[in-house]
Design a protein around this motif. Sequence first.
Motif, PDB file in Angstrom:
ATOM      1  N   ARG A  97       0.829  -1.203   0.000  1.00 32.25           N
ATOM      2  CA  ARG A  97       0.000   0.000   0.000  1.00 32.25           C
ATOM      3  C   ARG A  97       0.859   1.246   0.000  1.00 32.25           C
ATOM      4  O   ARG A  97       2.003   1.245   0.440  1.00 32.25           O
ATOM      5  N   ARG A  99       0.877   5.275   1.256  1.00 31.19           N
ATOM      6  CA  ARG A  99       0.257   6.229   2.176  1.00 31.19           C
ATOM      7  C   ARG A  99       0.953   7.570   2.049  1.00 31.19           C
ATOM      8  O   ARG A  99       2.157   7.637   1.827  1.00 31.19           O
ATOM      9  N   SER A 123      -0.506   9.093   7.024  1.00 28.65           N
ATOM     10  CA  SER A 123      -1.968   9.107   7.025  1.00 28.65           C
ATOM     11  C   SER A 123      -2.511   7.721   7.364  1.00 28.65           C
ATOM     12  O   SER A 123      -2.056   6.708   6.841  1.00 28.65           O
ATOM     13  N   GLY A 124      -3.460   7.705   8.301  1.00 30.90           N
ATOM     14  CA  GLY A 124      -4.055   6.455   8.750  1.00 30.90           C
ATOM     15  C   GLY A 124      -3.325   5.796   9.899  1.00 30.90           C
ATOM     16  O   GLY A 124      -3.787   4.797  10.430  1.00 30.90           O
ATOM     17  N   PHE A 125      -2.170   6.329  10.318  1.00 28.91           N
ATOM     18  CA  PHE A 125      -1.403   5.725  11.398  1.00 28.91           C
ATOM     19  C   PHE A 125      -1.303   6.624  12.631  1.00 28.91           C
ATOM     20  O   PHE A 125      -0.583   6.311  13.559  1.00 28.91           O
ATOM     21  N   ARG A 127      -3.201   7.152  15.254  1.00 28.35           N
ATOM     22  CA  ARG A 127      -4.355   6.643  15.992  1.00 28.35           C
ATOM     23  C   ARG A 127      -4.815   7.556  17.106  1.00 28.35           C
ATOM     24  O   ARG A 127      -6.004   7.653  17.375  1.00 28.35           O
ATOM     25  N   ARG A 134      -5.937  14.425  10.187  1.00 31.93           N
ATOM     26  CA  ARG A 134      -5.295  14.353   8.878  1.00 31.93           C
ATOM     27  C   ARG A 134      -3.881  14.946   8.863  1.00 31.93           C
ATOM     28  O   ARG A 134      -3.494  15.599   7.899  1.00 31.93           O
TER      29      ARG A 134
END
Length: 139
Positions: A97, A99, A123-125, A127, A134
Motif C-alpha cells: 500500500r 500512504r 496518514s491512517g497511522f 491513531r 489528517r
Amino acid sequence: MVRPVRLGFALSLLAGLSFWAASASAHDLVPRACRDDAVLSRITAKFRHQVRHVPHLPDVEIVDFRRVHERRYLPWRENRPIARRYCGATAVLSDGRRRTIWYLIEDGMGFAGIGDGVEFCVSGFDRWKVYNGRCRVVR
C-alpha cells in the motif's frame, strides 16, 4: 593543591566540549533537505518503532519514499529562532500500500541541540490524533 587540579580538569573538559560542540554544530548548520537519506532513515526507524508499540496498527514497514517534495520552508529569523522545513511524500509500505506522509525537519532541534529534529505523520497511522486530524500539524 586540590583546587588548581580541579580547575585545570574543568578547563580541559570545557575546552574539549566546546571543540566537540563547535565541530558538530558546524556540520549541523547545513539545512537538511527533504530527500536527505539520514532524515528518511530516521523516519523509517521511528515508524517501525511506532507500529510495534501502538496497539491495533498493522505490522508494516516503510520500504520506499516516492514523490518527495518540500511544501514550505520557514528560515531562521530573530522572531522565529528555529528554521523549519515542511515536507511531503508517498510512503510505500511493506504490504504494497501507499500512504501519504508529512514530515517536519527542525534545524538544530536534535538531542541536546545537536542535529535536526524530525517529526512525521503517516496518514491512517496517527491513531491518537497526536498531529491533529489528517496530520495537519506537520503539513
